[in-house]
Scaffold this motif. Structure first.
Motif, PDB file in Angstrom:
ATOM      1  N   VAL A  24       0.852  -1.192   0.000  1.00  0.00           N
ATOM      2  CA  VAL A  24       0.000   0.000   0.000  1.00  0.00           C
ATOM      3  C   VAL A  24       0.887   1.240   0.000  1.00  0.00           C
ATOM      4  O   VAL A  24       1.760   1.386   0.851  1.00  0.00           O
ATOM      5  CB  VAL A  24      -0.946  -0.001   1.224  1.00  0.00           C
ATOM      6  CG1 VAL A  24      -1.821   1.245   1.223  1.00  0.00           C
ATOM      7  CG2 VAL A  24      -1.818  -1.256   1.238  1.00  0.00           C
TER       8      VAL A  24
ATOM      9  N   VAL B  38      -6.598   3.076   7.924  1.00  0.00           N
ATOM     10  CA  VAL B  38      -6.619   1.800   7.202  1.00  0.00           C
ATOM     11  C   VAL B  38      -7.173   0.686   8.088  1.00  0.00           C
ATOM     12  O   VAL B  38      -8.065  -0.068   7.677  1.00  0.00           O
ATOM     13  CB  VAL B  38      -5.213   1.447   6.673  1.00  0.00           C
ATOM     14  CG1 VAL B  38      -5.168   0.019   6.147  1.00  0.00           C
ATOM     15  CG2 VAL B  38      -4.803   2.422   5.583  1.00  0.00           C
TER      16      VAL B  38
ATOM     17  N   LYS C 126      -9.514  -4.300  -0.357  1.00  0.00           N
ATOM     18  CA  LYS C 126      -8.703  -3.369  -1.156  1.00  0.00           C
ATOM     19  C   LYS C 126      -9.471  -2.076  -1.411  1.00  0.00           C
ATOM     20  O   LYS C 126      -8.924  -0.980  -1.299  1.00  0.00           O
ATOM     21  CB  LYS C 126      -8.313  -4.012  -2.489  1.00  0.00           C
ATOM     22  CG  LYS C 126      -7.289  -5.109  -2.355  1.00  0.00           C
ATOM     23  CD  LYS C 126      -6.987  -5.717  -3.715  1.00  0.00           C
ATOM     24  CE  LYS C 126      -5.966  -6.831  -3.633  1.00  0.00           C
ATOM     25  NZ  LYS C 126      -5.702  -7.440  -4.945  1.00  0.00           N
TER      26      LYS C 126
ATOM     27  N   ILE D 143      -9.554   0.174   1.647  1.00  0.00           N
ATOM     28  CA  ILE D 143      -8.267   0.862   1.832  1.00  0.00           C
ATOM     29  C   ILE D 143      -8.137   2.010   0.842  1.00  0.00           C
ATOM     30  O   ILE D 143      -7.755   3.124   1.194  1.00  0.00           O
ATOM     31  CB  ILE D 143      -7.095  -0.122   1.694  1.00  0.00           C
ATOM     32  CG1 ILE D 143      -7.127  -1.136   2.852  1.00  0.00           C
ATOM     33  CG2 ILE D 143      -5.755   0.614   1.648  1.00  0.00           C
ATOM     34  CD1 ILE D 143      -6.178  -2.319   2.691  1.00  0.00           C
ATOM     35  N   GLU D 144      -8.491   1.762  -0.407  1.00  0.00           N
ATOM     36  CA  GLU D 144      -8.398   2.804  -1.435  1.00  0.00           C
ATOM     37  C   GLU D 144      -9.372   3.950  -1.160  1.00  0.00           C
ATOM     38  O   GLU D 144      -9.068   5.104  -1.449  1.00  0.00           O
ATOM     39  CB  GLU D 144      -8.621   2.195  -2.818  1.00  0.00           C
ATOM     40  CG  GLU D 144      -7.431   1.328  -3.224  1.00  0.00           C
ATOM     41  CD  GLU D 144      -7.616   0.591  -4.536  1.00  0.00           C
ATOM     42  OE1 GLU D 144      -8.761   0.455  -5.012  1.00  0.00           O
ATOM     43  OE2 GLU D 144      -6.596   0.128  -5.072  1.00  0.00           O
TER      44      GLU D 144
ATOM     45  N   TYR E  49      -5.523   5.704  -0.133  1.00  0.00           N
ATOM     46  CA  TYR E  49      -4.237   5.027  -0.324  1.00  0.00           C
ATOM     47  C   TYR E  49      -4.315   4.129  -1.553  1.00  0.00           C
ATOM     48  O   TYR E  49      -5.394   3.744  -1.972  1.00  0.00           O
ATOM     49  CB  TYR E  49      -3.887   4.213   0.920  1.00  0.00           C
ATOM     50  CG  TYR E  49      -3.951   5.053   2.170  1.00  0.00           C
ATOM     51  CD1 TYR E  49      -2.957   5.990   2.432  1.00  0.00           C
ATOM     52  CD2 TYR E  49      -5.015   4.971   3.038  1.00  0.00           C
ATOM     53  CE1 TYR E  49      -3.035   6.814   3.552  1.00  0.00           C
ATOM     54  CE2 TYR E  49      -5.109   5.789   4.149  1.00  0.00           C
ATOM     55  CZ  TYR E  49      -4.111   6.708   4.395  1.00  0.00           C
ATOM     56  OH  TYR E  49      -4.186   7.519   5.493  1.00  0.00           O
TER      57      TYR E  49
ATOM     58  N   VAL F 188      -3.480   0.623  -3.306  1.00  0.00           N
ATOM     59  CA  VAL F 188      -3.083  -0.779  -3.173  1.00  0.00           C
ATOM     60  C   VAL F 188      -2.426  -1.150  -4.492  1.00  0.00           C
ATOM     61  O   VAL F 188      -3.028  -1.046  -5.547  1.00  0.00           O
ATOM     62  CB  VAL F 188      -4.297  -1.689  -2.879  1.00  0.00           C
ATOM     63  CG1 VAL F 188      -3.848  -3.146  -2.768  1.00  0.00           C
ATOM     64  CG2 VAL F 188      -5.006  -1.245  -1.611  1.00  0.00           C
TER      65      VAL F 188
END
Length: 67
Positions: A8, A20, A56, A59-60, A64, A66
């Motif tokens: 990441v 996160v 994923k 997180i995105e 951020y 991936v």
């Protein structure tokens, strides 16, 4: 439980870690451990209840990348 380590980009501080880890935890049946130095996130999750692609995306959604 399944375990995956994701690379990441963009994490640099304690706020990044909590963003996160919190985003992944909100999915339910998933936990994340951030390694700032290694630019990685290790996730442990129940694949029958949450997908790796959903993790994923969570997180995105925090800003951020991936990779």
């Amino acid at each position: 439980m399944q375990r995956e380590t994701l690379k990441v980009e963009g994490m640099s501080c304690g706020h990044c870690v909590s963003s996160v880890e919190g985003a992944v935890k909100k999915l339910g049946n998933a936990e994340a451990k951030v390694d700032l130095a290694g630019k990685s996130v290790t996730v442990e999750f129940d694949a029958s209840k949450v997908s790796l692609s959903a993790i994923k995306e969570a997180i995105e959604d925090q800003g951020y990348d991936v990779v």
